[in-house]
Design a protein around this motif. Structure first.
Motif, mmCIF file in Angstrom:
data_model
loop_
_atom_site.group_PDB
_atom_site.id
_atom_site.type_symbol
_atom_site.label_atom_id
_atom_site.label_comp_id
_atom_site.label_asym_id
_atom_site.label_seq_id
_atom_site.Cartn_x
_atom_site.Cartn_y
_atom_site.Cartn_z
ATOM 1 N N MET A 4 1.095 -1.063 0.274
ATOM 2 C CA MET A 4 -0.274 -0.059 0.133
ATOM 3 C C MET A 4 0.678 1.463 0.590
ATOM 4 S SD MET A 4 -2.621 1.160 2.433
ATOM 5 C CE MET A 4 -4.003 -1.013 2.701
ATOM 6 N N ILE A 5 0.402 1.862 -1.419
ATOM 7 C CA ILE A 5 1.528 2.814 -1.133
ATOM 8 C C ILE A 5 1.357 5.040 -1.259
ATOM 9 C CG2 ILE A 5 3.096 4.211 -2.797
ATOM 10 C CD1 ILE A 5 3.865 1.461 -2.337
ATOM 11 N N LEU A 6 1.971 4.971 -0.007
ATOM 12 C CA LEU A 6 0.651 6.475 1.164
ATOM 13 C C LEU A 6 1.438 7.094 1.040
ATOM 14 C CD1 LEU A 6 0.011 4.246 4.106
ATOM 15 C CD2 LEU A 6 -1.676 5.059 2.047
ATOM 16 N N ASP A 7 0.842 8.451 0.592
ATOM 17 C CA ASP A 7 1.534 9.868 1.473
ATOM 18 C C ASP A 7 2.300 9.886 2.742
ATOM 19 O OD1 ASP A 7 2.673 11.846 0.624
ATOM 20 O OD2 ASP A 7 0.863 12.997 -0.308
ATOM 21 N N ALA A 8 3.477 10.363 2.731
ATOM 22 C CA ALA A 8 3.863 10.171 4.454
ATOM 23 C C ALA A 8 3.558 11.956 4.263
ATOM 24 C CB ALA A 8 5.140 10.196 4.121
ATOM 25 N N THR A 9 2.966 12.954 3.489
ATOM 26 C CA THR A 9 3.005 13.759 4.067
ATOM 27 C C THR A 9 1.428 13.766 4.740
ATOM 28 O OG1 THR A 9 2.509 14.525 1.651
ATOM 29 C CG2 THR A 9 4.719 15.144 2.595
ATOM 30 N N ARG A 10 1.020 13.054 4.225
ATOM 31 C CA ARG A 10 -0.866 13.285 4.623
ATOM 32 C C ARG A 10 -1.295 12.904 5.931
ATOM 33 N NH1 ARG A 10 -3.786 11.074 -1.133
ATOM 34 N NH2 ARG A 10 -5.479 11.919 0.202
ATOM 35 N N ASP A 11 -2.443 12.654 6.157
ATOM 36 C CA ASP A 11 -2.666 12.618 7.575
ATOM 37 C C ASP A 11 -2.944 10.688 7.326
ATOM 38 O OD1 ASP A 11 -5.193 12.782 6.254
ATOM 39 O OD2 ASP A 11 -6.250 14.061 6.989
ATOM 40 N N ASP A 12 -3.853 10.018 8.009
ATOM 41 C CA ASP A 12 -4.096 8.479 8.452
ATOM 42 C C ASP A 12 -5.542 8.420 7.554
ATOM 43 O OD1 ASP A 12 -2.108 7.622 9.301
ATOM 44 O OD2 ASP A 12 -2.913 7.569 11.193
ATOM 45 N N SER A 13 -6.569 8.974 6.724
ATOM 46 C CA SER A 13 -7.348 9.183 6.464
ATOM 47 C C SER A 13 -7.367 7.831 4.883
ATOM 48 C CB SER A 13 -8.132 10.168 5.659
ATOM 49 O OG SER A 13 -7.632 11.313 4.724
#
Length: 227
Positions: A4-13
């Protein structure tokens, strides 16, 4: 395995939304299958047993759930303190239990303390694709999570071939000599006599083993055939 690729600058939503979407289609990430045994039968009613105290459900609730699924005759054994969702997963019988790692990208845009907090979370790893940070660590992390082992082969009186390993996975329980032969060529089992193995799976090097010997990562194997 799911990455799961996530944006580290965003929250957990973003993460929560993706997790919920996977759950909706029957995928359970980073969970073990429930230790609940449901045996359907034609007659005899419902028999409920448990090896542990059930604190999240009582027999009345369990019976109600079974009746909703039109199950009126079965043996039900709980080996864990299961929830309603756990029982429904077992009844549905179509759930998939898959490993997932969370890959947080864009860490080049975060301060060090935030990076350390994210990296310390379970099943998580941090990278920067634009800066090529931590990509080698990511590859190794994927390798470890998949529980892949590499087996090298050698011919008699020759050096091992370290350029092209046979790969096996621990999670499928197929890290045996027999599994190696099946990957090379299934007909090899017919002529199999024994194997010599060098590596961490042996007590001494080399060790003579049979088809059922469990191998370890980077073992070297030499096959002896029947004449």
């Amino acid at each position: 395995m799911i990455m799961m690729i996530l944006d580290a600058t965003r929250d957990d939503s973003q993460k929560i939304k993706l997790e919920n979407e996977l759950k909706t289609v029957g995928i359970r990430i980073n969970q073990e299958p429930q230790r609940i045994t449901l045996t359907r039968k034609k007659v005899g009613g419902v028999v409920i047993n448990s090896t542990v105290p059930l604190t999240k459900m009582d027999n009345k609730l369990i019976m109600s759930i079974l009746h909703q699924y039109k199950i009126h005759n079965c043996n039900l054994l709980f080996n864990e303190d299961a929830s309603v969702d756990d029982l429904i997963d077992v009844i549905e019988g179509n759930r998939k239990y898959i490993k997932c790692i969370y890959i947080y990208n864009k860490i080049d845009m975060l301060p060090l303390d935030e990076i350390n907090t994210i990296a310390s979370a379970e099943n998580s790893i941090v990278i920067s694709s634009s800066k090529s940070w931590n990509l080698d660590v990511l590859k190794e992390y994927i390798f470890q999570k998949l529980e892949i082992i590499r087996i090298y082969t050698k011919a008699r009186k020759e050096k091992p071939d370290f350029s092209n390993p046979t790969t096996l996975t621990k999670q499928r329980g197929n890290q045996t000599v027999e599994a190696v032969l099946n990957q090379i060529h299934k007909d090899m089992i017919k002529d199999f006599k024994f194997a010599w193995v060098w590596g961490r799976s042996t007590k001494h090097n080399p060790q003579r083993v049979d088809l059922h010997h469990k191998l370890a990562d980077e073992d070297v194997i030499q096959i002896a055939k029947n004449n």
